[in-house]
Design an enzyme around this catalytic site. Structure first.
Site, PDB file in Angstrom:
ATOM      1  N   HIS A   1     -50.106  31.650 -60.767  1.00 18.34           N
ATOM      2  CA  HIS A   1     -49.077  30.656 -60.568  1.00 18.34           C
ATOM      3  C   HIS A   1     -47.722  31.109 -59.840  1.00 18.34           C
ATOM      4  O   HIS A   1     -46.911  31.792 -60.693  1.00 18.34           O
ATOM      5  CB  HIS A   1     -48.686  29.790 -61.860  1.00 18.34           C
ATOM      6  CG  HIS A   1     -47.916  28.530 -61.739  1.00 18.34           C
ATOM      7  ND1 HIS A   1     -48.411  27.460 -62.080  1.00 18.34           N
ATOM      8  CD2 HIS A   1     -46.757  28.177 -60.901  1.00 18.34           C
ATOM      9  CE1 HIS A   1     -47.608  26.461 -61.788  1.00 18.34           C
ATOM     10  NE2 HIS A   1     -46.438  26.983 -61.238  1.00 18.34           N
TER      11      HIS A   1
ATOM     12  N   GLU B   1     -44.353  20.103 -68.114  1.00 19.64           N
ATOM     13  CA  GLU B   1     -43.119  21.132 -68.129  1.00 19.64           C
ATOM     14  C   GLU B   1     -41.893  20.520 -68.196  1.00 19.64           C
ATOM     15  O   GLU B   1     -41.151  20.549 -69.222  1.00 19.64           O
ATOM     16  CB  GLU B   1     -43.331  21.835 -66.520  1.00 19.64           C
ATOM     17  CG  GLU B   1     -42.227  22.809 -66.387  1.00 19.64           C
ATOM     18  CD  GLU B   1     -42.172  23.134 -64.925  1.00 19.64           C
ATOM     19  OE1 GLU B   1     -42.655  22.474 -64.045  1.00 19.64           O
ATOM     20  OE2 GLU B   1     -41.544  24.369 -64.630  1.00 19.64           O
TER      21      GLU B   1
HETATM   22 ZN   LIG Z   1     -44.785  25.990 -60.468  1.00 12.94          ZN
END
Ligand SMILES: [Zn+2]
Length: 347
Positions: A14, A202
């Site tokens: 990522h 997130e």
């Molecule tokens: Zn990201």
């Protein structure tokens, strides 16, 4: 131990292209294009590109991307930054990286989505040849874009699937743009058989993670850190073996998690959740894979054997082509065996 951490073979799944621009490179790109910047040396430019250790909000964090994007609008700039992403990964003994970017954010000066993808791929290939790291590309759709932009982006990714592009992703404002809006876009991806990872859990709650897996077909989840708010869903993700792409330093800076003490990494790991640890944005976050590994040791008491297991798991969770993945796993095992021999000899 520092040496061991540096030498540990790693994988970063990522990693955003616009989050790893080197300040010196931005200066060079600006100079060549006659673009004004507020500083004329890397040291003074860095604060515009990097958050402070106690970053106050997600907005402060996201502003750093707006600063570099105007200079990432042509083939040469994209290829250079992509090549340097590989260079930086090599410095931390990454065997493999998946670099991601949203081509639609790089079309202000006439590049097409395909042109932007081709430029990033060319840079990654140069980096692979120069630094011996295997690098693949993930193509991102943005949550604030509609299907008229995202579907062509997915089609451009599909056209280069197997030629460096390994997956598609969805990023951006999770709270304002729920999964429903992107069902059509990701059906196109699923029908073409290109793997999907989705930023979810997130900046918004765990429900988004379920949506990402069930409605959009995500095989991995970007972050997913807020799953802890729903233990049942966390167990569901664990049982389905859906890898989470955790990015600890970034998750704390964006306030997805309040602090290191509050970060549920050890809890997820001990509960058997499939976690991976990644950088997200080395320049913006002021991090790298060695630092992230170091944090696992000092903050969560990870042993070196556990870290090695985590990195091997990341390679297994990668979207690399099966023969490439097999070769990477062999290389990883050889390097770990050598590291073990070296450390026994030192004892
Ligand atoms: Zn990201």
């Amino acid at each position: 131990m520092d040496n061991w951490l540096e030498a540990l073979p790693k994988a970063d799944l990522h990693l955003h292209l616009d989050g790893c621009v080197k300040p010196g490179t931005l200066l060079a790109l600006a100079a060549a294009r006659g673009y004004p910047l507020p500083a004329d040396n890397p040291e003074d430019l860095l604060p515009y590109m990097q958050v402070e250790e106690d970053c106050d909000s997600l907005k402060t964090y996201l502003d750093k991307f707006g600063f570099v994007l105007p200079l990432m609008q042509d083939t040469e700039a994209l290829a250079r930054v992509a090549e340097e992403a590989v260079e930086q990964a090599a410095a931390h003994n990454c065997l493999y990286i998946e670099v991601r970017f949203a081509p639609a954010l790089h079309t202000d000066e006439g590049l097409s989505a395909d042109g932007a993808i081709a430029a990033a791929l060319a840079g990654l290939r140069r980096g692979e040849a120069a630094y011996g790291v295997t690098a693949r590309l993930i193509v991102i759709c943005m949550r604030h874009h509609g299907e008229e932009i995202n579907v062509p982006v997915v089609r451009a990714a599909i056209a280069r699937h197997g030629q460096g592009v390994v997956a598609v992703d969805l990023a951006g404002d999770e709270a304002s743009h729920p999964a429903e809006k992107f069902r059509g876009t990701f059906v196109v991806a699923r029908e073409a058989g290109i793997p999907i990872t989705i930023h979810a859990g997130e900046a918004a709650g765990p429900f988004n993670v379920r949506e990402a897996v069930e409605s959009l077909g995500a095989a991995r989840i970007g972050h997913g850190i807020r799953l802890r708010e729903d233990p049942e869903l966390l167990a569901w993700i664990r049982d389905r073996r859906v890898p989470l792409e955790l990015c600890p330093t970034s998750n704390i800076q964006t306030k997805a998690v309040a602090s290191w003490d509050d970060y549920p990494l050890r809890r997820y790991y001990d509960a058997g959740v499939y976690i991976t640890v990644n950088t997200d944005n080395p320049t913006v976050s002021g991090t790298d894979m060695t630092r992230e590994c170091q944090a696992l040791v000092t903050r969560f008491g990870f042993t070196l054997a556990e870290l090695a297991g985590l990195m091997r798991g990341a390679l297994e969770a990668s979207f690399a082509e099966p023969p490439v993945k097999e070769a990477l796993l062999r290389k990883f095992d050889e390097k770990i065996a050598r590291l073990r021999n070296d450390s026994t000899r030192e004892d």
